[in-house]
Design an enzyme around this catalytic site. Structure first.
Site: not given
Ligand code: 5GP
Length: 125
Positions: A40, A97, A110
Site C-alpha cells: 500500500i 523483517n 511476508h
Molecule cells: P513490515 O514492516 O512488517 O515488513 O512490512 C509491512 C508492509 O505492509 C509495509 O510495507 C506496509 O506498507 C504494508 N502494509 C501495511 N498495511 C497494508 C495494507 O492494508 N495493505 C497493503 N497492501 N499493504 C499494507
C-alpha cells in the site's frame, strides 16, 4: 506460535484480514499456499508482498513450524511472482523483517519483492 520478539499469532492483523477478504488488496497472484499483492505504500517502483496462507508471525515461526509443502509452495510462489513481474532480468531484492530490530510492522510472515530500478546498496550507510 510465540516467537521471541513477537507475540502469538494475532488473527486480527491486517494481512489475516486481507486473506479473509475483509480488506481489499491489489492482487498479483494467488495459489494454494500464498497470496501476492502490491504494498500500500511502495518503497520502490515495484513493491509486492507475498504472504503464506497459514498463520505464521514471522520467518522464524514459518521456517520452524510450517510443513515442507507450505515452505516449498511459498518460496516457489515468491520466485514465480518475481518472474511474473518481469523482474528476473533487471533483478530484484527480497526483504523479510523479523521482530523489533527489523521494525516488522505486520505480524504475519511476508516477503517484500522490490525492484523496477537499481536499488543501490543493501542498507543505507
Ligand atoms: P513490515 O514492516 O512488517 O515488513 O512490512 C509491512 C508492509 O505492509 C509495509 O510495507 C506496509 O506498507 C504494508 N502494509 C501495511 N498495511 C497494508 C495494507 O492494508 N495493505 C497493503 N497492501 N499493504 C499494507
Amino acid at each position: 506460535m510465540a516467537v521471541s520478539g513477537l507475540g502469538p499469532y494475532d488473527d486480527t492483523n491486517i494481512f489475516a484480514r486481507i486473506l479473509r477478504g475483509e480488506i481489499p488488496c491489489r492482487k498479483v497472484a494467488e495459489d494454494a499456499f500464498s497470496l501476492a499483492f502490491h504494498d500500500i505504500a511502495p518503497q520502490a517502483p515495484v513493491h509486492v508482498l507475498v504472504i503464506p496462507k497459514g498463520a505464521y508471525v514471522s520467518l522464524s515461526d514459518f521456517s520452524a513450524n510450517a510443513s515442507d509443502a507450505e515452505i516449498a509452495g511459498f518460496f516457489r510462489a515468491v520466485g514465480a511472482v518475481a518472474k511474473l513481474l518481469a523482474l528476473e532480468s533487471p533483478g530484484y531484492r527480497l526483504i523479510t523483517n523479523m521482530g523489533p530490530d527489523s521494525n516488522q510492522e505486520v505480524p504475519h510472515f511476508h516477503v517484500h519483492i522490490m525492484g523496477g530500478r537499481n536499488l543501490g546498496r543493501m542498507l543505507p550507510a
